[in-house]
Scaffold this motif. Structure first.
Motif, PDB file in Angstrom:
ATOM      1  N   GLU A  77       0.738  -1.231   0.246  1.00 57.74           N
ATOM      2  CA  GLU A  77       0.044  -0.152  -0.164  1.00 57.74           C
ATOM      3  C   GLU A  77       0.848   1.406  -0.142  1.00 57.74           C
ATOM      4  OE1 GLU A  77      -3.439   0.358  -0.048  1.00 57.74           O
ATOM      5  OE2 GLU A  77      -3.218  -1.485  -0.889  1.00 57.74           O
ATOM      6  N   VAL A  78       2.103   1.304   0.783  1.00 55.01           N
ATOM      7  CA  VAL A  78       2.907   2.481   0.625  1.00 55.01           C
ATOM      8  C   VAL A  78       3.947   2.332  -0.446  1.00 55.01           C
ATOM      9  CG1 VAL A  78       2.371   2.801   3.138  1.00 55.01           C
ATOM     10  CG2 VAL A  78       4.476   1.461   2.545  1.00 55.01           C
ATOM     11  N   GLY A  79       4.116   1.397  -1.168  1.00 56.72           N
ATOM     12  CA  GLY A  79       4.998   1.150  -2.232  1.00 56.72           C
ATOM     13  C   GLY A  79       6.374   0.802  -1.786  1.00 56.72           C
ATOM     14  N   ALA A  80       6.448   0.381  -0.651  1.00 51.09           N
ATOM     15  CA  ALA A  80       7.855   0.087   0.004  1.00 51.09           C
ATOM     16  C   ALA A  80       8.154  -1.441  -0.680  1.00 51.09           C
ATOM     17  CB  ALA A  80       7.718   0.096   1.415  1.00 51.09           C
ATOM     18  N   PRO A  81       9.580  -1.688  -0.440  1.00 52.53           N
ATOM     19  CA  PRO A  81       9.853  -2.883  -1.026  1.00 52.53           C
ATOM     20  C   PRO A  81       9.611  -4.346   0.052  1.00 52.53           C
ATOM     21  CG  PRO A  81      11.828  -1.669  -0.475  1.00 52.53           C
ATOM     22  CD  PRO A  81      10.462  -0.801  -0.367  1.00 52.53           C
ATOM     23  N   LEU A  82       9.270  -5.412  -0.772  1.00 61.29           N
ATOM     24  CA  LEU A  82       8.869  -6.449   0.179  1.00 61.29           C
ATOM     25  C   LEU A  82      10.366  -6.819   0.734  1.00 61.29           C
ATOM     26  CD1 LEU A  82       6.200  -7.986  -2.036  1.00 61.29           C
ATOM     27  CD2 LEU A  82       5.643  -6.656   0.079  1.00 61.29           C
ATOM     28  N   GLU A  83      11.403  -6.916  -0.030  1.00 56.74           N
ATOM     29  CA  GLU A  83      12.674  -7.404   0.361  1.00 56.74           C
ATOM     30  C   GLU A  83      13.486  -6.169   0.811  1.00 56.74           C
ATOM     31  OE1 GLU A  83      15.786  -9.867   1.054  1.00 56.74           O
ATOM     32  OE2 GLU A  83      13.879 -10.368   0.710  1.00 56.74           O
ATOM     33  N   PRO A  84      13.726  -6.191   2.250  1.00 56.15           N
ATOM     34  CA  PRO A  84      13.655  -7.347   3.132  1.00 56.15           C
ATOM     35  C   PRO A  84      12.548  -7.084   4.075  1.00 56.15           C
ATOM     36  CG  PRO A  84      15.370  -5.600   3.685  1.00 56.15           C
ATOM     37  CD  PRO A  84      14.662  -5.081   2.725  1.00 56.15           C
ATOM     38  N   HIS A  85      11.753  -6.158   3.981  1.00 58.69           N
ATOM     39  CA  HIS A  85      10.887  -5.535   5.197  1.00 58.69           C
ATOM     40  C   HIS A  85       9.793  -6.560   5.548  1.00 58.69           C
ATOM     41  CE1 HIS A  85      12.980  -1.884   4.806  1.00 58.69           C
ATOM     42  NE2 HIS A  85      12.836  -1.667   3.613  1.00 58.69           N
ATOM     43  N   ALA A  86       9.239  -7.228   4.583  1.00 58.44           N
ATOM     44  CA  ALA A  86       8.055  -8.264   5.169  1.00 58.44           C
ATOM     45  C   ALA A  86       8.192  -9.035   5.962  1.00 58.44           C
ATOM     46  CB  ALA A  86       7.405  -9.023   3.659  1.00 58.44           C
ATOM     47  N   LEU A  87       9.523  -9.893   5.665  1.00 57.26           N
ATOM     48  CA  LEU A  87      10.212 -11.061   6.431  1.00 57.26           C
ATOM     49  C   LEU A  87      10.664 -10.339   8.018  1.00 57.26           C
ATOM     50  CD1 LEU A  87      11.454 -13.435   3.999  1.00 57.26           C
ATOM     51  CD2 LEU A  87       9.526 -13.745   5.345  1.00 57.26           C
ATOM     52  N   ALA A  88      11.394  -9.386   7.658  1.00 59.25           N
ATOM     53  CA  ALA A  88      12.208  -8.786   8.774  1.00 59.25           C
ATOM     54  C   ALA A  88      11.274  -8.307   9.957  1.00 59.25           C
ATOM     55  CB  ALA A  88      13.003  -7.765   8.498  1.00 59.25           C
ATOM     56  N   MET A  89       9.965  -7.766   9.289  1.00 61.40           N
ATOM     57  CA  MET A  89       8.943  -7.421  10.273  1.00 61.40           C
ATOM     58  C   MET A  89       8.249  -8.453  11.105  1.00 61.40           C
ATOM     59  SD  MET A  89       7.322  -4.000   7.913  1.00 61.40           S
ATOM     60  CE  MET A  89       6.014  -3.802   8.868  1.00 61.40           C
ATOM     61  N   THR A  90       8.088  -9.381  10.208  1.00 57.18           N
ATOM     62  CA  THR A  90       7.361 -10.566  10.766  1.00 57.18           C
ATOM     63  C   THR A  90       8.020 -11.129  11.879  1.00 57.18           C
ATOM     64  OG1 THR A  90       6.117 -11.003   8.609  1.00 57.18           O
ATOM     65  CG2 THR A  90       6.222 -12.895  10.101  1.00 57.18           C
ATOM     66  N   ARG A  91       9.702 -11.535  11.394  1.00 58.29           N
ATOM     67  CA  ARG A  91      10.439 -11.996  12.308  1.00 58.29           C
ATOM     68  C   ARG A  91      10.672 -11.343  13.659  1.00 58.29           C
ATOM     69  NH1 ARG A  91      14.084 -13.681   7.368  1.00 58.29           N
ATOM     70  NH2 ARG A  91      13.154 -15.616   6.896  1.00 58.29           N
ATOM     71  N   LEU A  92      10.761 -10.011  13.606  1.00 62.47           N
ATOM     72  CA  LEU A  92      10.927  -9.052  14.530  1.00 62.47           C
ATOM     73  C   LEU A  92       9.664  -9.024  15.725  1.00 62.47           C
ATOM     74  CD1 LEU A  92      12.333  -6.459  16.038  1.00 62.47           C
ATOM     75  CD2 LEU A  92      11.034  -5.283  14.416  1.00 62.47           C
ATOM     76  N   TYR A  93       8.480  -8.941  14.965  1.00 60.25           N
ATOM     77  CA  TYR A  93       7.132  -9.179  15.701  1.00 60.25           C
ATOM     78  C   TYR A  93       7.274 -10.291  16.675  1.00 60.25           C
ATOM     79  CZ  TYR A  93       2.731  -9.321  17.256  1.00 60.25           C
ATOM     80  OH  TYR A  93       1.345  -9.532  18.332  1.00 60.25           O
ATOM     81  N   TRP A  94       7.337 -11.562  15.919  1.00 58.89           N
ATOM     82  CA  TRP A  94       7.188 -12.777  16.649  1.00 58.89           C
ATOM     83  C   TRP A  94       8.205 -13.143  17.788  1.00 58.89           C
ATOM     84  CZ3 TRP A  94       2.663 -14.498  17.455  1.00 58.89           C
ATOM     85  CH2 TRP A  94       1.798 -14.367  16.539  1.00 58.89           C
ATOM     86  N   ASP A  95       9.457 -12.626  17.040  1.00 59.53           N
ATOM     87  CA  ASP A  95      10.643 -12.909  18.132  1.00 59.53           C
ATOM     88  C   ASP A  95      10.363 -12.200  19.465  1.00 59.53           C
ATOM     89  OD1 ASP A  95      11.808 -14.608  16.325  1.00 59.53           O
ATOM     90  OD2 ASP A  95      13.252 -13.292  15.800  1.00 59.53           O
ATOM     91  N   THR A  96      10.054 -11.112  19.374  1.00 59.77           N
ATOM     92  CA  THR A  96       9.722 -10.288  20.578  1.00 59.77           C
ATOM     93  C   THR A  96       8.644 -10.573  21.375  1.00 59.77           C
ATOM     94  OG1 THR A  96      10.816  -8.168  19.307  1.00 59.77           O
ATOM     95  CG2 THR A  96       9.490  -7.847  21.371  1.00 59.77           C
ATOM     96  N   LEU A  97       7.628 -11.060  20.671  1.00 59.68           N
ATOM     97  CA  LEU A  97       6.393 -11.534  21.430  1.00 59.68           C
ATOM     98  C   LEU A  97       6.573 -12.873  22.077  1.00 59.68           C
ATOM     99  CD1 LEU A  97       2.600 -11.489  20.631  1.00 59.68           C
ATOM    100  CD2 LEU A  97       3.513 -13.712  21.052  1.00 59.68           C
ATOM    101  N   LEU A  98       7.244 -13.695  21.438  1.00 61.60           N
ATOM    102  CA  LEU A  98       7.361 -15.360  21.998  1.00 61.60           C
ATOM    103  C   LEU A  98       8.532 -14.892  23.290  1.00 61.60           C
ATOM    104  CD1 LEU A  98       7.608 -17.024  18.901  1.00 61.60           C
ATOM    105  CD2 LEU A  98       5.979 -17.215  20.350  1.00 61.60           C
ATOM    106  N   GLY A  99       9.438 -14.058  23.153  1.00 57.46           N
ATOM    107  CA  GLY A  99      10.169 -13.645  24.094  1.00 57.46           C
ATOM    108  C   GLY A  99       9.664 -13.224  25.325  1.00 57.46           C
TER     109      GLY A  99
END
Length: 231
Positions: A77-99
């Motif tokens: 929607e904002v025209g930002a590149p999926l690489e590397p942000h999509a996976l990086a954001m997903t991992r950041l969220y879940w790593d923090t929540l799980l921890g």
């Protein structure tokens, strides 16, 4: 007589609210640093991505909770590149929540006691199976669980009876012989009752529980076996 005890996960076996807060805060920091999107704007975009996903799905199901899908849509929607942000954001969220997760008081001792007493122990939860299973493992609870039903598996979200009836089927018990425990009055308690199950409202705040005396509730998992003997 209750033969199976089925638990919700988020805000029942652990506090999702407390674990989500630092995870979402780190996402906002990432968006500001890497995408130039301020915190308020990120919250707006996050909500917009959620609405777009709901509209595309057409009906509530496990995919609603797929963080990668949500961040993919946000970035598109904002025209930002999926690489590397999509996976990086997903991992950041879940790593923090799980921890940040901590098991709810009494649950780590409760599940092995239920198993030793001969009850089938199950999970009935909205969400995708991958991260719900990961949560259970990180909390040290998965080894006591006999079966898991997610909204991803049954293509329906609570309070839809489909999820509860699948739980009963996996428990090899009639709904009347199942107890469901969860924190959400509409999704968990009303949904379980409509499917023919016993239900207990997990509400750690005794004052809030006292405001609804007609709803059977527990503030801690200590002593759950005694409640079961009364059913």
């Amino acid at each position: 007589m209750v033969q199976a005890v089925i638990f919700d996960v988020d805000n029942t076996l652990y506090s999702y609210d407390r674990a989500h807060a630092p995870a979402f805060a780190r996402l906002k920091e990432y968006a500001a640093r890497e995408l130039g999107i301020g915190p308020e704007r990120f919250e707006q975009l996050h909500g917009q991505a959620d609405r777009i996903l709901r509209a595309r799905l057409g009906q509530p199901c496990g995919a609603l909770h797929n963080r990668l899908l949500r961040y993919q849509i946000l970035l598109e929607e904002v025209g930002a590149p999926l690489e590397p942000h999509a996976l990086a954001m997903t991992r950041l969220y879940w790593d923090t929540l799980l921890g940040a997760m901590e098991p709810s008081p009494g649950i780590a001792d409760c599940l092995p006691r239920l198993k030793a007493a001969g009850y089938r122990v199950g999970i009935g939860t909205d969400m995708t199976v991958d991260y719900q299973m990961e949560k259970l493992s990180r909390l040290g609870l998965l080894r006591w669980v006999d079966f898991v039903v997610t909204s991803e598996e049954v293509l329906a979200e609570k309070p839809d009876a489909k999820l509860f009836l699948c739980c009963a089927q996996k428990a090899k018990a009639s709904p009347a012989h199942c107890l469901y425990i969860g924190d959400n009055l509409k999704k968990d308690i009303e949904g379980a009752h409509a499917a023919g199950m016993h239900a207990l409202w997990y509400q750690p705040d005794a004052r809030r529980a006292a405001e609804k005396p007609d709803i059977a509730s527990i503030q801690t998992f200590a002593g759950l076996e005694r409640r079961l003997s009364e059913m």
